[in-house]
Design a protein around this motif. Sequence first.
Motif, PDB file in Angstrom:
ATOM      1  N   LEU A  62       0.902  -6.083   2.099  1.00 17.74           N
ATOM      2  CA  LEU A  62       2.263  -5.588   1.872  1.00 17.74           C
ATOM      3  C   LEU A  62       3.055  -6.527   0.967  1.00 17.74           C
ATOM      4  N   ASP A  63       2.831  -7.832   1.123  1.00 16.56           N
ATOM      5  CA  ASP A  63       3.515  -8.794   0.255  1.00 16.56           C
ATOM      6  C   ASP A  63       3.086  -8.612  -1.198  1.00 16.56           C
ATOM      7  N   ALA A  66       4.545  -5.431  -2.658  1.00 17.15           N
ATOM      8  CA  ALA A  66       5.965  -5.601  -2.977  1.00 17.15           C
ATOM      9  C   ALA A  66       6.148  -6.396  -4.269  1.00 17.15           C
ATOM     10  N   ARG A  70       7.735  -4.770  -7.669  1.00 18.41           N
ATOM     11  CA  ARG A  70       8.934  -5.362  -8.276  1.00 18.41           C
ATOM     12  C   ARG A  70       8.703  -5.658  -9.755  1.00 18.41           C
TER      13      ARG A  70
END
Length: 264
Positions: A62-63, A66, A70
Amino acid sequence: MSKPKIKYNFWVSPITPWLLPVVLLLAWHVLTVTGIIPANKLPQPLQVVKELIISVKSGVLLDNIAISARRALLGFLIGGGIGFVLGLINGFSSKAEILMDSSVQMIRNVPHLALIPLVIMWFGIGEEVKLLLVSLGVFFPIYLNTFHGIRSIDRGLIEMAKVYGLKGLDLYKEVILPGALPSILVGIRYSLGIMWLTLIVAETVAADSGIGYMAMNAREFMQLDITVLSIIIYALLGKLSDSIAKGLERWLLQWNPNYSVAKK
């Protein structure tokens, strides 16, 4: 009184688009389980699912999603915004076209991914590299389609709008932008594909985080399940962004009969 029969239309069913992916998934499962494709070439789907669960629980996946999302969004906004503005200016002003379009076309013919060694020497492997490459990738499709959309508008409509007193921002808002919008949205959809393609390359060459970095790091340790998972995630993110663009297209072009959804 009998109720009218509802005719089932296979081609408008929400299940239809998923048939081919399901068939490919089943073929992948059969080919890997039976050993036709060896495990050192392609992992089984269940192994990839297992790695997905582990990565989600640990928070690593998930990191990285993200971080990649971005980078993609910022690069798209920067490059797409500049391309949109220049497309409007050059499309509406022949003098601006003479001044800037030739330079833009020269830069467009330089493969932006070929600039990776140069931008790494300039910026290292910081965020600037990814943002610059993604911005360059999405700039040209949006610029060209905006420029083409403006030039495709019937000049008679513009002159008529001026006769009725429209000028400046009102002219852009009421006549020029609606007329150019179909072409602009095509450029957005095309640029979204280039956005993810550019980000994949940038993250596998010049990054220490993100989905591309995760795939390259897994390759070093021969973790095929993580590599395949990364590729699938890129594909799903690309599909999600394209679906959002299609929804935006249907919403903004409701007035256009060519883009309206016919209910039968």
